[in-house]
Enzyme design. Structure first.
Site, PDB file in Angstrom:
ATOM      1  N   LYS A  84     -42.496 -68.051  -3.698  1.00  0.00           N
ATOM      2  CA  LYS A  84     -42.312 -68.090  -5.154  1.00  0.00           C
ATOM      3  C   LYS A  84     -42.194 -69.532  -5.627  1.00  0.00           C
ATOM      4  CE  LYS A  84     -39.248 -66.058  -8.723  1.00  0.00           C
ATOM      5  NZ  LYS A  84     -38.019 -65.246  -8.908  1.00  0.00           N
ATOM      6  N   SER A 157     -38.696 -61.316 -11.783  1.00  0.00           N
ATOM      7  CA  SER A 157     -39.445 -62.534 -12.000  1.00  0.00           C
ATOM      8  C   SER A 157     -40.366 -62.898 -10.840  1.00  0.00           C
ATOM      9  CB  SER A 157     -38.483 -63.697 -12.257  1.00  0.00           C
ATOM     10  OG  SER A 157     -37.653 -63.941 -11.153  1.00  0.00           O
ATOM     11  N   SER A 181     -34.865 -59.610  -9.360  1.00  0.00           N
ATOM     12  CA  SER A 181     -36.185 -60.245  -9.414  1.00  0.00           C
ATOM     13  C   SER A 181     -37.006 -60.132  -8.138  1.00  0.00           C
ATOM     14  CB  SER A 181     -36.035 -61.717  -9.802  1.00  0.00           C
ATOM     15  OG  SER A 181     -35.825 -61.826 -11.189  1.00  0.00           O
TER      16      SER A 181
END
Lengths: 436, 436
Positions: A84, A157, A181
């Site tokens: 990420k 996210s 997330s």
């Protein structure tokens, strides 16, 4: 196009380790397959913000050399990983989902740890702007799409991490989980997402959202893969002997029918397998007001932690993000204190429950993934945030589904520190779901 | 007046236990002596806000009966205790040092625990208004005076507890310590004050000042008495083998000469006894700015926690206190968050130090007690607050002094959870000081 049999990208972490060990493929060919798949498919998914193809290929060659020389660093040596874009990788640009980037001069602690095991870093995945939201409709890097449902959100996210693993661009990815997330995109993309106990992995080198709630977690396509990435050796457990209860508080929450029926079906499956399922209830817990408390904690802390970036690069922040951070910065200390108190009270109560009731199950999300043209529901993290408040480990498992069914996730939680027990039970439930 | 030999009020907790066991006195006569001393001397000291004479006498009779029947609850059975007026005692008014009171329908958890050991509660001691300050110049209940120095402050916020123990009105007392509120009055009044590890005693039934920093702690006239009250069995330690270091950061702090020379003398005393004293330094620690962070944390949290009282009884709050609470209520969340971050960073660094360096010594305060006519120094808690930030145990021991010398305290700290080790070393150092 390669035949299915030869498509290395279908391999999970465990399969890849076996294939590399047996010489079915080299790390070089494995990485090449992933890069080719990214080239052909990521245009549609937009799961990657940055792909580090050449360095990954070089690293794969080195891993193959280590294999030849008998100097492998770990079983994970030569296996690719996506990361990420709020987690630093030395030399690869970090954006944190903002309209700016910087080149870290050091790996984040978790990247260093996995690099020292020989893992290969393919690139940085798309994410909700600053990790403060759950659609991964990123204003700077574009929407990330759900590989299972055209035009739908992958969640967030860590949406990019969910999409690239679900879309078979990479066998596994790292995400971060502040209120859900990692688990929300896992549930939406039909894969496994694990939020370990708070501080399981050091967040050094990760751009913070909320130091109170942030946790790094892996996404993969099986519980075994999650365990390998986490370095945890699982126990052989009989699910029948596991002390499982359903968290009653969510029974009255606003939930899609598909989630309800999927969850009820899973409970029947467990009951049929001989698992007894209790019911527990947090006495003073309204998921919506708790989520608002968690959101305020995130907005206040992100408001402070991202302030330096914003002062130097205001244009790198969307008006929506600026408004949330401004709200956090303008909030009075008393509101923040009350929110922290609410979080800590929930932590205490949930920890008390875990002393009697080892495992709790819930749906992962109140809804299935939605089309980007639909309004974003506000309650996406209502079922996941509790584990962040408690600092406890939680995993989302995908329920079995036909082509026409939308993905539904099952969440399992246990007491802080019992990550191995959680993954061991999850492995058992994963088998039950598969054999159903 | 009684002869010195017969003055039971001179007995500490340990002596009282021995006297009761040997039948030198009954609990009834012991309590009567304390009540008589309170009657004759507390007018001058103003250490008590409330004295519960009749109930204490009845409780003493019951203890004596238990002794006759061989059903003593613990060695502490029949021993009197004074309690700071922010700690609830069933049926006795609590003021929290405010111009209001309420009658609790339950004992605070710590009172319940000690009542179950048979201790007898003489009354509630004077304190700085709402525990937010260190002079015990209370606008509603009057100034509390230092028994050692006429017209001087006993320190605070547990000033009454310090005064009544130092003035021999009661062998021991409970206080609360948010940034030094047990250790400062102990140092000023020439007695021993102990802040245990955070949450050693539950704060249930204690009016909070700062939930982040508050800790209940006992004040007494010897380390043995402190250990008895705390229910801790001490180890026999050779101080020579203890890993002691002086905290260098305070060397450059603004300090009275008497404090400096007292502290240097104590270090020489330890060195002469064969203790090797190291030097350690917190890398990013300015005591004044850390104290301001702690004060903001207290103001914000007290602002929220006392708001209900203030809304119903505004006149019970002095303008000075209201201003501090208003400041806390008006503070932005970002300031509070930054203060909490500072506290947690100091906690991490100090805990790291304790892994190598078991015990740290410092002066307890930068100054000796001052006359109420003097301006209140702002840095009274600069040396004590660190232990609250860290949540670690800390004790203040009185240095030996002639009649003309002002009281000086030595502070010893160790890692959270090592309360027994701390008190065991303190016992050894107390002996060294006494034999000097």
């Amino acid at each position: 196009m390669e035949s299915k049999k030869e498509d290395l990208t279908l391999l999970g972490v465990k399969d890849a380790i076996a294939a590399l060990e047996k010489g079915v493929c080299s790390s070089e060919t494995f990485i090449e397959s992933c890069l080719a798949k990214i080239n052909s498919n990521d245009g549609k998914l937009n799961g990657f913000i940055h792909v580090e193809a050449e360095q990954a290929a070089r690293d794969a060659l080195q891993s193959d050399n280590r294999r030849k020389n008998g100097t492998l660093l770990s079983p994970l040596d030569g296996v690719p990983l996506a990361v990420k874009d709020n987690i630093d990788i030395l030399g690869q640009p970090t954006t944190n989902g903002l309209g700016m980037h910087w080149i870290p001069s050091e790996d984040a602690a978790v990247v260093k740890l996995l690099r020292n095991k020989g893992m290969i870093f393919l690139g940085k995945t798309n994410m909700h702007e600053a990790a403060l939201g759950a659609t991964t409709d990123n204003p700077h890097h574009g929407k990330c799409f759900n590989p299972l449902l055209e035009g739908h959100t992958p969640g967030g996210s860590s949406g990019g991490s969910g999409a690239v693993v679900s879309g078979y661009l990479c066998p596994a990815a790292l995400g971060t989980d502040t209120m859900g997330s990692v688990r929300v995109p896992a549930a939406y993309c039909g894969i496994v997402g694990f939020k370990p106990t708070k501080n399981f992995w050091s967040t050094e080198g990760v751009t913070p959202l909320s130091v109170t709630l942030d946790t790094i977690g892996p996404l993969a396509r099986s519980v075994s893969d999650i365990a390998l990435l986490s370095g945890l050796a699982l126990k052989n457990v009989d699910v029948k002997n596991c002390n499982v209860a359903s968290l009653e508080n969510f029974d009255y929450a606003d939930m899609e029918d598909e989630i309800k029926s999927g969850y009820e079906g899973t409970k029947r499956l467990l009951l049929d397998a001989g698992v007894s399922i209790g019911q527990v209830r947090l006495s003073d817990y309204d998921p919506s007001s708790a989520r608002r408390a968690g959101l305020l904690v995130s907005e206040v802390e992100a408001g402070v932690l991202l302030e330096d970036f914003r002062l130097t690069s205001e244009e790198a922040f969307s008006p929506e993000l600026q408004a949330m951070l401004d709200f956090g910065r303008r909030a009075p200390a008393s509101r923040y204190f009350n929110a922290i108190q609410k979080v800590q009270a929930l932590k205490r109560e949930l920890c008390n429950i875990f002393q009697k009731q080892k495992f709790l199950i819930t749906p992962t999300t109140p809804q299935t993934p939605f089309h980007f043209s639909q309004e974003t529901p506000i309650n996406q993290a209502d079922f996941t945030a509790l584990a962040n408040f408690c600092g406890c480990p939680a995993i989302s498992l995908p329920l079995k589904r036909s082509e026409e069914e939308k993905p539904v996730g099952l969440q399992i939680m246990t007491a802080p520190g019992f990550d191995i027990d959680l993954l061991s039970l999850a492995l058992g439930i994963e088998k039950l779901i598969a054999n159903n």
